[in-house]
Design a protein around this motif. Structure first.
Motif, mmCIF file in Angstrom:
data_model
loop_
_atom_site.group_PDB
_atom_site.id
_atom_site.type_symbol
_atom_site.label_atom_id
_atom_site.label_comp_id
_atom_site.label_asym_id
_atom_site.label_seq_id
_atom_site.Cartn_x
_atom_site.Cartn_y
_atom_site.Cartn_z
ATOM 1 N N THR A 196 2.250 -2.420 -15.831
ATOM 2 C CA THR A 196 1.753 -3.012 -17.066
ATOM 3 C C THR A 196 0.880 -4.230 -16.804
ATOM 4 N N SER A 197 0.955 -4.774 -15.575
ATOM 5 C CA SER A 197 0.170 -5.969 -15.266
ATOM 6 C C SER A 197 -0.662 -5.826 -13.991
ATOM 7 N N GLU A 198 -0.460 -4.749 -13.241
ATOM 8 C CA GLU A 198 -1.189 -4.541 -11.995
ATOM 9 C C GLU A 198 -1.785 -3.137 -11.958
ATOM 10 N N ASP A 199 -2.888 -2.986 -11.236
ATOM 11 C CA ASP A 199 -3.500 -1.678 -11.036
ATOM 12 C C ASP A 199 -2.807 -1.001 -9.855
ATOM 13 N N VAL A 200 -2.146 0.108 -10.133
ATOM 14 C CA VAL A 200 -1.350 0.785 -9.108
ATOM 15 C C VAL A 200 -2.224 1.213 -7.935
ATOM 16 N N ILE A 201 -3.392 1.747 -8.227
ATOM 17 C CA ILE A 201 -4.275 2.254 -7.170
ATOM 18 C C ILE A 201 -4.754 1.115 -6.287
ATOM 19 N N GLU A 202 -5.242 0.039 -6.915
ATOM 20 C CA GLU A 202 -5.750 -1.100 -6.138
ATOM 21 C C GLU A 202 -4.646 -1.728 -5.299
ATOM 22 N N ARG A 203 -3.451 -1.862 -5.880
ATOM 23 C CA ARG A 203 -2.357 -2.504 -5.146
ATOM 24 C C ARG A 203 -1.923 -1.637 -3.961
ATOM 25 N N ALA A 204 -1.825 -0.322 -4.186
ATOM 26 C CA ALA A 204 -1.440 0.576 -3.094
ATOM 27 C C ALA A 204 -2.472 0.536 -1.976
ATOM 28 N N GLN A 205 -3.729 0.474 -2.360
ATOM 29 C CA GLN A 205 -4.791 0.384 -1.353
ATOM 30 C C GLN A 205 -4.695 -0.925 -0.573
ATOM 31 N N SER A 206 -4.462 -2.026 -1.279
ATOM 32 C CA SER A 206 -4.421 -3.330 -0.599
ATOM 33 C C SER A 206 -3.212 -3.434 0.325
ATOM 34 N N GLY A 209 -4.033 -1.802 3.794
ATOM 35 C CA GLY A 209 -5.258 -2.187 4.475
ATOM 36 C C GLY A 209 -6.483 -1.450 3.990
ATOM 37 N N GLY A 210 -6.451 -1.023 2.728
ATOM 38 C CA GLY A 210 -7.598 -0.336 2.147
ATOM 39 C C GLY A 210 -7.666 1.147 2.468
ATOM 40 N N ILE A 211 -6.715 1.668 3.206
ATOM 41 C CA ILE A 211 -6.747 3.081 3.605
ATOM 42 C C ILE A 211 -6.145 3.978 2.543
ATOM 43 N N GLY A 212 -5.054 3.552 1.957
ATOM 44 C CA GLY A 212 -4.303 4.388 1.025
ATOM 45 C C GLY A 212 -2.999 4.837 1.664
ATOM 46 N N VAL A 213 -2.053 5.228 0.828
ATOM 47 C CA VAL A 213 -0.739 5.623 1.329
ATOM 48 C C VAL A 213 -0.792 7.013 1.947
ATOM 49 N N ASP A 214 0.191 7.291 2.800
ATOM 50 C CA ASP A 214 0.279 8.622 3.396
ATOM 51 C C ASP A 214 0.779 9.649 2.389
ATOM 52 N N ALA A 232 -4.741 6.897 -4.906
ATOM 53 C CA ALA A 232 -4.023 5.905 -4.099
ATOM 54 C C ALA A 232 -3.706 6.408 -2.701
ATOM 55 N N THR A 233 -3.978 7.684 -2.454
ATOM 56 C CA THR A 233 -3.606 8.323 -1.192
ATOM 57 C C THR A 233 -4.800 8.372 -0.248
ATOM 58 N N ARG A 234 -4.536 8.235 1.021
ATOM 59 C CA ARG A 234 -5.590 8.259 2.038
ATOM 60 C C ARG A 234 -6.116 9.675 2.243
ATOM 61 N N ASN A 235 -7.267 9.788 2.925
ATOM 62 C CA ASN A 235 -7.757 11.100 3.338
ATOM 63 C C ASN A 235 -6.694 11.787 4.204
#
Length: 295
Positions: A196-206, A209-214, A232-235
């Protein structure tokens, strides 16, 4: 899932006895049933593996022909075994456990130790089996992985525990309810997001290290979160759809070229890809060993 039938998100025939997550004590067994006896304590499963169908012989018991009862609310032969006078009564989500007595196929009842409280053991029947199984069986999360769990109901909290059992290095959780995030922390979560207060995608990326979750697990039953999990997921990452969105919701992954080129895996899971005859004893064993919190 029962609530989805009650509120109409999943259309179902009526009259119907809901309840698909249950445990109890065997009252009577039918002819030819030798592995259970009256007095046995059992956990029921909404998808009893037959052991002989196309899927079972390939080790895909969660897709057994009997699992169709979860959607049809009747047994695979078209009957329900329940009636009110001359009227058929349907088995909610394949089981109909909200009653004093429940009727199940022989493989639908799995014996457990009698010292385990039935009100604790019952959650293994669906929520824990689905959540932990989606990690260990469906996604096959590897040691040291990063995991995102969206939605922290019973299934989401079970996914958190499954990720811990798989030795994930980072377990990121997202849920608008602070108490749920707190419980997730006690069960093994390492990072917390208030959507409700944070962007899930941006936070997961940050956090990665900007890669995204496994791995990303959608556990709230909302199709829009599947799209969030994808972003939010990496390649080469994996998105697992664990929750049950309303029947009218669709998955949108745009542009399609991005999905192709990212080589990500989008997976569904039913009952955590579990063979209940194996999974329920395994999970009960982990509980007894103090490695799985069912309470």
């Amino acid at each position: 899932s029962d609530l989805s039938i009650a509120d109409g998100s999943f259309p179902a025939p009526t009259p119907i006895v809901l309840g698909h997550e249950a445990s109890g004590i065997v009252d009577t067994v039918g002819a030819g049933v030798n592995h259970l006896a009256p007095g046995d304590h059992v956990v029921l499963t909404p998808a009893p593996p037959c052991g002989t169908c196309y899927f079972c012989v390939r080790g895909e018991a969660s897709s057994c022909v009997n699992s169709l009862s979860i959607m049809t609310n009747q047994l695979s032969d078209g009957h329900t075994g329940l009636a009110r006078g001359e009227e058929t009564v349907y088995r909610g989500v394949g089981l109909g456990g909200f009653a004093e007595y429940a009727l199940t196929l022989a493989n639908g009842a799995v014996k457990v130790d009698s010292e385990i409280p039935l009100e604790v053991a019952c959650v293994v029947g669906c929520a824990v089996q689905t959540g932990v199984g989606s990690v260990l069986n469906t996604a096959q999360v590897v040691e040291g992985a990063t995991v995102l769990v969206m939605g922290l109901g019973a299934i989401g909290l079970s996914v958190v525990q499954g990720a811990r059992l798989a030795s994930a290095a980072r377990i990121i959780v997202s849920d608008p309810v602070a108490q749920r995030r707190e419980i997730a922390g006690a069960l093994g979560a390492t990072d917390f997001i208030d959507p409700t207060s944070e962007d899930v995608i941006e936070r997961a990326q940050s956090l990665t290290g900007g890669i995204g979750v496994d791995y990303a697990f959608e556990c709230a039953g909302r199709a829009e979160l599947i799209s969030s999990g994808f972003l939010a997921t990496r390649n080469h990452g994996t998105i697992v759809c664990v929750g049950a969105p309303p029947i009218h919701e669709n998955i949108t992954l745009a542009p399609a070229a991005l999905f192709v080129m990212s080589e990500k895996r989008l997976m569904g899971t039913l009952l955590g890809g579990s063979n209940s005859l194996r999974e329920i004893p395994r999970l009960i064993g982990l509980y007894k060993a103090g490695r799985l919190d069912l309470e």
